[in-house]
Design a protein around this motif. Structure first.
Motif, PDB file in Angstrom:
ATOM      1  N   THR A 124      -3.662  -5.527   3.631  1.00  0.00           N
ATOM      2  CA  THR A 124      -2.504  -4.708   2.630  1.00  0.00           C
ATOM      3  C   THR A 124      -4.746  -3.853   1.181  1.00  0.00           C
ATOM      4  N   GLN A 125      -3.998  -3.028   1.294  1.00  0.00           N
ATOM      5  CA  GLN A 125      -5.414  -2.092   0.507  1.00  0.00           C
ATOM      6  C   GLN A 125      -4.997  -2.377  -0.945  1.00  0.00           C
ATOM      7  N   LEU A 126      -6.310  -3.466  -1.662  1.00  0.00           N
ATOM      8  CA  LEU A 126      -6.764  -3.777  -2.360  1.00  0.00           C
ATOM      9  C   LEU A 126      -7.753  -2.921  -3.720  1.00  0.00           C
ATOM     10  N   GLY A 127      -7.620  -2.424  -2.575  1.00  0.00           N
ATOM     11  CA  GLY A 127      -9.136  -1.123  -3.807  1.00  0.00           C
ATOM     12  C   GLY A 127      -8.403  -0.112  -4.066  1.00  0.00           C
ATOM     13  N   THR A 128      -8.722   0.336  -5.191  1.00  0.00           N
ATOM     14  CA  THR A 128      -8.307   2.142  -5.891  1.00  0.00           C
ATOM     15  C   THR A 128      -9.563   2.778  -6.013  1.00  0.00           C
ATOM     16  N   ILE A 129     -10.303   2.612  -6.931  1.00  0.00           N
ATOM     17  CA  ILE A 129     -11.852   3.036  -6.572  1.00  0.00           C
ATOM     18  C   ILE A 129     -12.755   2.667  -5.419  1.00  0.00           C
ATOM     19  N   GLY A 130     -12.575   1.344  -4.500  1.00  0.00           N
ATOM     20  CA  GLY A 130     -13.007   1.520  -3.044  1.00  0.00           C
ATOM     21  C   GLY A 130     -12.725   1.204  -2.176  1.00  0.00           C
ATOM     22  N   ASN A 131     -12.369   1.659  -1.079  1.00  0.00           N
ATOM     23  CA  ASN A 131     -11.591   1.369  -0.070  1.00  0.00           C
ATOM     24  C   ASN A 131     -11.689  -0.266   0.693  1.00  0.00           C
ATOM     25  N   LYS A 134      -7.734  -6.687   1.774  1.00  0.00           N
ATOM     26  CA  LYS A 134      -7.731  -8.526   2.190  1.00  0.00           C
ATOM     27  C   LYS A 134      -8.554  -8.709   3.726  1.00  0.00           C
ATOM     28  N   ASN A 135      -8.490  -7.638   4.749  1.00  0.00           N
ATOM     29  CA  ASN A 135      -9.599  -8.680   5.819  1.00  0.00           C
ATOM     30  C   ASN A 135     -10.831  -8.222   5.636  1.00  0.00           C
ATOM     31  N   ASP A 136     -10.812  -6.806   4.778  1.00  0.00           N
ATOM     32  CA  ASP A 136     -12.275  -6.413   4.598  1.00  0.00           C
ATOM     33  C   ASP A 136     -12.732  -7.441   3.700  1.00  0.00           C
ATOM     34  N   LEU A 137     -12.205  -8.356   2.496  1.00  0.00           N
ATOM     35  CA  LEU A 137     -13.170  -9.621   1.853  1.00  0.00           C
ATOM     36  C   LEU A 137     -13.270 -10.103   2.719  1.00  0.00           C
ATOM     37  N   ARG A 138     -12.684 -10.914   3.271  1.00  0.00           N
ATOM     38  CA  ARG A 138     -13.445 -12.015   4.651  1.00  0.00           C
ATOM     39  C   ARG A 138     -14.756 -12.600   3.739  1.00  0.00           C
ATOM     40  N   ASN A 139     -15.598 -11.039   4.653  1.00  0.00           N
ATOM     41  CA  ASN A 139     -16.714 -11.254   4.960  1.00  0.00           C
ATOM     42  C   ASN A 139     -17.263 -10.330   4.489  1.00  0.00           C
TER      43      ASN A 139
END
Length: 505
Positions: A124-131, A134-139
């Protein structure tokens, strides 16, 4: 089970607010106001049948208690409004209302809730300003606070169900932040490169910038120096840009642009300040007629002055016209010279050499502005002589000059001279947006979308010009503005301004 929604977001943020703001209903309203037009004091939206719906604390209570979903119209507000404008509201209003020691707690809490929310897929893409997925957010352990809080808020408003897992949402009390106290050192914040400015001397420009211009989008350049790259729109008059509002703003500022602070002080002492615009217009008309003021770029130079003062908060030292007032004693390539001071951990100051260009083609305008910046770089010692000369000293009341001297000529204090930076105003013609068959609101939304694309699609081009013209390492402050027809409009606007007679708005 943990669940991210607008209710849980508001409750987490409230738990991390300063004591005076730690009340769910009013803090919910404060956050939701980020979706409204700039300057709004009550949260409202237009319903599908055209009615204006205003929220009360009862509505906000239902939101943060997970007993009501947001209407589709409000969800659309979050998607349609430029994310950078929402972010600027967070920077100005929400983040200052947060307890300094709890800002990391807020990020950690939101991160934890998102990672444990089974309704959010890893992709899931959480960012509008940034890319950010959820997977990116883990680390992810480094955050731009304003970007993360804005991105998660937009996602929560536009993409989540506020009524599921209501028990979890309501379990978030005002001490929720304490669960993350011991984890605060596991993340760190870094800031985007725009300095936190504070004018060392009073600004000269007048009027409310946001009554004339709308901030649309901003971008970050891949340069290490402090910088700011933003694009704006004029306010609308239905399907047209509101050039009358622009004309009024220019008319109210032209005297402060043309004359030095010492001259303006004389007007005030003689109780003739109402004649300032009239005399300034007469001066420019005569200078053009006498061939002493090259024609064609006056509007760009005037708008550069307004944007550097009112957006960057960099007060004018000398405008293009002021420099020309001194009978050729010195010559300058600059469209204006300004001073930027910033409240960083290590405070700094910069002398900003300005360039301005209005051209129908955006890339041509950008290239020309950077080519002029290169000329300024090559003769920066000559340009800076203006702010170290007797002419410069005579342009300021003694009290203000004493303040400036300590910054610009710090020999007695042992400080360093301000670094050189560059400010640019770029005007261009808006292309690719048709009004045919569209209602006003749809057309205006399409204009904003095109303008956002204009800046986004030219970031790499701007960066290539920084390299091409040898400006790497210098701070760059770049402001873009579309016109309906840049080449025609710049002439028409100045013709109207110079024939206006300088009456008061």
């Amino acid at each position: 089970m943990e669940h991210l929604c607008v209710g849980s977001y508001v409750r987490i943020m409230t738990s991390c607010a300063i004591p005076a703001e730690r009340k769910f209903d009013p803090f919910c309203e404060k956050i939701m106001l980020s979706l409204c037009p700039v300057g709004s004091t009550v949260f409202s939206y237009t319903s599908a049948d055209g009615y204006e719906v205003t929220y009360s604390y009862t509505n906000f209570n239902k939101i943060h208690s997970a007993s009501q979903n947001l209407p589709t119209e409000v969800m659309q507000m979050a998607l349609k409004k430029d994310a950078r404008v929402i972010e600027r509201y967070f920077i100005q209003t929400i983040i200052p209302a947060m307890e300094e020691a709890r800002k990391k707690n807020a990020v950690l809490a939101l991160k934890n809730v998102i990672l444990k929310d089974a309704t959010i897929a890893d992709s899931t893409q959480l960012g509008t300003i940034g890319n950010l997925t959820k997977n990116d957010l883990r680390n992810k352990n480094e955050f731009v606070l304003s970007e993360f809080l804005t991105d998660v808020f937009i996602y929560a408003v536009a993409k989540t169900d506020n009524m599921i897992e209501a028990a979890f949402t309501k379990s978030i009390k005002k001490n929720f932040y304490t669960a993350y106290n011991l984890m605060a050192d596991t993340i760190k914040f870094y800031e985007v490169t725009k300095p936190r400015t504070a004018a060392a001397i009073p600004l000269t420009s007048k009027g409310k910038f946001d009554k004339v211009f709308t901030p649309v989008s901003s971008e970050t350049l891949s340069i290490s120096a402090k910088h700011d790259l933003q694009i704006f729109c004029l306010k609308f008059d239905d399907f047209d840009f509101d050039y009358h509002g622009l004309w009024r703003h220019l008319r109210n500022n032209i005297g402060y642009y043309v004359y030095s602070r010492a001259q303006i002080e004389t007007y005030m002492e003689d109780d003739e300040i109402s004649a300032l615009a009239y005399d300034a217009i007469a001066y420019i008309k005569k200078a053009i007629a006498d061939g002493k003021l090259p024609t064609g770029n006056e509007l760009g130079e005037l708008l550069l002055y307004i944007f550097l003062e009112q957006v960057l908060v960099a007060p004018k030292l000398m405008s293009k016209v002021e420099i020309g007032n001194h009978g050729g004693f010195m010559t300058s390539e600059s469209s204006g010279i300004h001073l930027l001071t910033a409240n960083e951990t290590v405070p700094f100051s910069q002398v900003i050499l300005g360039t301005s260009m209005i051209n129908g083609n955006l890339q041509t305008a950008i290239d020309s502005a950077f080519a002029d910046a290169q000329k300024l770089k090559n003769r920066k010692k000559d340009e800076r002589r203006f702010v170290e000369s007797n002419i410069f000293a005579a342009s300021f009341p003694s009290k203000i000059y004493d303040q400036l001297e300590a910054i610009i000529l710090p020999s007695e204090t042992g400080g360093q001279k301000p670094a050189t930076a560059f400010g640019m105003f770029v005007g261009y013609s808006l292309n690719g947006v048709s009004a045919h068959g569209k209602p006003v609101n749809e057309y205006q939304d399409d204009v904003f979308e095109q303008v956002r694309n204009d800046i986004k699609n030219n970031v790499l081009f701007i960066e290539s010009k920084i390299t091409q013209y040898g400006l790497d390492g210098y701070s760059m402050y770049i402001y873009l503005l579309p016109f309906a027809d840049a080449d025609e409009d710049k002439k028409d606007i100045m013709d109207k301004l110079l024939q206006s007679g300088g009456g008061q708005a």
